[in-house]
Design an enzyme around this catalytic site. Structure first.
Site, PDB file in Angstrom:
ATOM      1  CG  ASP A   1       5.572   3.987   1.765  1.00  0.00           C
ATOM      2  OD1 ASP A   1       5.546   4.739   2.765  1.00  0.00           O
ATOM      3  OD2 ASP A   1       4.603   3.867   0.988  1.00  0.00           O
TER       4      ASP A   1
ATOM      5  CE  LYS B   1      -1.239   6.861   6.617  1.00  0.00           C
ATOM      6  NZ  LYS B   1      -0.961   5.736   5.761  1.00  0.00           N
TER       7      LYS B   1
ATOM      8  CG  PHE C   1      -1.908   1.216   1.069  1.00  0.00           C
ATOM      9  CD1 PHE C   1      -3.056   1.115   0.301  1.00  0.00           C
ATOM     10  CD2 PHE C   1      -1.610   2.447   1.645  1.00  0.00           C
ATOM     11  CE1 PHE C   1      -3.902   2.217   0.129  1.00  0.00           C
ATOM     12  CE2 PHE C   1      -2.448   3.544   1.476  1.00  0.00           C
ATOM     13  CZ  PHE C   1      -3.597   3.422   0.719  1.00  0.00           C
TER      14      PHE C   1
HETATM   15  C1  LIG Z   1      -1.037   5.866   4.294  1.00  0.00           C
HETATM   16  C2  LIG Z   1       0.107   5.394   3.483  1.00  0.00           C
HETATM   17  C3  LIG Z   1       0.463   6.051   2.293  1.00  0.00           C
HETATM   18  C4  LIG Z   1      -0.333   7.188   1.705  1.00  0.00           C
HETATM   19  O1  LIG Z   1      -0.423   8.274   2.550  1.00  0.00           O
HETATM   20  P1  LIG Z   1      -1.624   9.332   2.343  1.00  0.00           P
HETATM   21  O2  LIG Z   1      -1.259  10.458   3.269  1.00  0.00           O
HETATM   22  O3  LIG Z   1      -2.883   8.634   2.728  1.00  0.00           O
HETATM   23  O4  LIG Z   1      -1.612   9.722   0.918  1.00  0.00           O
HETATM   24  C5  LIG Z   1       1.583   5.608   1.627  1.00  0.00           C
HETATM   25  N1  LIG Z   1       2.301   4.579   2.089  1.00  0.00           N
HETATM   26  C6  LIG Z   1       1.994   3.933   3.228  1.00  0.00           C
HETATM   27  C7  LIG Z   1       2.852   2.796   3.695  1.00  0.00           C
HETATM   28  C8  LIG Z   1       0.876   4.304   3.956  1.00  0.00           C
HETATM   29  O5  LIG Z   1       0.548   3.635   5.060  1.00  0.00           O
END
Ligand SMILES: *Cc1c(COP(=O)(O)O)cnc(C)c1O
Length: 428
Positions: free
Chosen positions: A249, A278, A164
């Site tokens: 990520d 986040k 994700f």
């Molecule tokens: C939430 C998330 C994203 C995307 O972040 P948004 O602020 O919702 O666009 C990307 N990578 C990971 C691993 C995430 O958990």
């Protein structure tokens, strides 16, 4: 309150059976309004929240909940942390948004901090996580074309099944989740996926045009999937040898969530680029960044890439305060210790409904047997008892509280989880 609606312009709205916003008072009113006027791209649990403090939130009817979700780690430092709120309000009064057409007196401090904590050279600030992932993909492609020598338009990105990374078209093109992709194509070329936790698959997938391998140190959305020890170290070695960028990520795993400052530190596999988001926004607002080596960041020249709100002084001040809280409250080691304790507690529940309990730090998943009970049923029962959690993939309950959650609160939650599992076991 006067309204700005033009009834004549709204089709199919002949009566006022839906309450006007100012008339909404009960939870049911808010749910009805959201269902009537919002796009249906979410299916929220039926808690209408109106306040939050630390690890606790309160709904419009005064019920309290322990937040074991922390908005997917966006609230890693708790709701309304006094230091972060103070930084937010002070900066909001002083200067909030300038655009990058000018310098401001907060962003440079954040950029320096981000490079210091990652050990990388340069940071590019944006707003949401997906923007930071897009930035990483653009950087990797351009690096491949301009530095590695891949023929223009041929650069390839490899990601993992079950990943994700967000919801843009390109990122959705990397997704292996049928629902996330359905109807949104066509997707750009140059995107490839391989199994997670499989270094041999990475070795085999890399070709002369490969720009980068994009990976979550622990897969969150996929169900808190923890790779075997040494996985990222193997990937690091392969990427270095094959001249491919390793990009982690860390939008969800970063800033202490897994018991390390960054998820990659579990294997000591320092990447070429790190994506943050986040928690960086201190639970207040979106603040994200792509941080990378000079070798990667050199591809960006003025005008190549940008974002109006990216790097705004308000976000920078909030992120700086959030990073200070992370350090002052020693939340990384707290996440490691409390997470290990919680994992033991949850494993000791010993329910026949539970197939697996796993996680790193305060990033945990309880997998239930879908033939006996769904994760959503467990989550619904926990909600009724005053606990916010979230199901993923039908079988996993994700547990990711604020890193400064009190141990006693978690102890209480473990008891409630045990009772909920027992109720479900006996079919009550
Ligand atoms: C939430 C998330 C994203 C995307 O972040 P948004 O602020 O919702 O666009 C990307 N990578 C990971 C691993 C995430 O958990």
């Amino acid at each position: 309150m006067t309204t700005l609606t033009h009834p004549g312009l709204r089709s199919g709205q002949s009566d006022l059976s839906v309450a006007a916003p100012e008339a909404a008072r009960t939870a049911a009113d808010y749910v009805r309004l959201e269902r009537a006027y919002g796009a249906r791209n979410y299916d929220p649990l039926p808690a209408v929240l109106s306040r939050g403090e630390g690890s606790w939130v309160t709904d419009v009817e005064g019920r309290r909940y322990l937040d074991l979700m922390s908005a997917y780690s966006a609230v890693s430092f708790g709701h309304a942390h006094p230091k972060i709120v103070a930084a937010f309000t002070e900066q909001a009064h002083r200067l909030a948004v300038t655009s990058r057409a000018y310098y401001n007196d907060r962003l440079p401090l954040l950029l320096e901090r981000l490079t210091a904590i990652t050990g990388l050279d340069r940071a590019l600030p944006v707003n949401t996580g997906l923007e930071a992932v897009e930035t990483a993909i653009k950087a990797a492609r351009k690096w491949a074309h301009k530095v590695k020598g891949v023929a223009e338009g041929r650069a390839e990105i490899i990601a993992c099944r079950g990943n994700f990374h967000g919801r843009s078209i390109t990122i959705t093109g990397l997704s292996t989740e049928a629902q996330y992709r359905d109807g949104f194509g066509p997707y750009p070329p140059g995107l490839k996926t391989i199994p997670f936790d499989d270094p041999a698959a990475l070795e085999a997938a890399i070709g002369p045009d490969t720009a980068a391998f994009l990976v979550e140190p622990v897969q969150g959305e996929a169900g808190i999937v923890v790779p075997r020890d040494g996985y990222l170290a193997r990937c690091r070695e392969i990427c270095a040898r094959r001249r491919v960028l390793l990009i982690c990520d860390e939008v969800q795993t970063g800033l202490g969530r897994t018991g390390h400052l960054f998820g990659w530190q579990h294997d000591g596999a320092k990447p070429d680029g790190v994506i943050l988001g986040k928690a960086l926004g201190g639970g207040m607002m979106p603040v994200s960044a792509f941080v990378a080596t000079d070798d990667v960041m050199q591809v960006f020249h003025p005008g190549d890439h940008g974002s109006t709100f990216g790097g705004n002084p308000l976000g920078a001040a909030v992120a700086l305060a959030a990073l200070e809280v992370l350090e002052d409250e020693r939340l990384v080691s707290r996440s490691r210790e409390l997470g290990a304790w919680l994992l033991d507690q949850l494993r000791a529940l010993d329910s026949t409904l539970v197939v697996d309990v796993r996680g790193r730090g305060l990033f945990l998943g309880i997998e239930v047997d879908p033939k006996r009970v769904t994760a959503r049923q467990v989550v619904d029962r926990l909600l009724a008892r005053g606990i916010l959690s979230k199901d993923t993939h039908g079988t996993v309950i994700r547990i990711a509280p604020p890193l400064n959650v009190p141990r006693e609160a978690l102890s209480w939650a473990v008891g409630e989880i045990r009772d909920v599992l027992r109720e479900a076991e006996t079919g009550r």
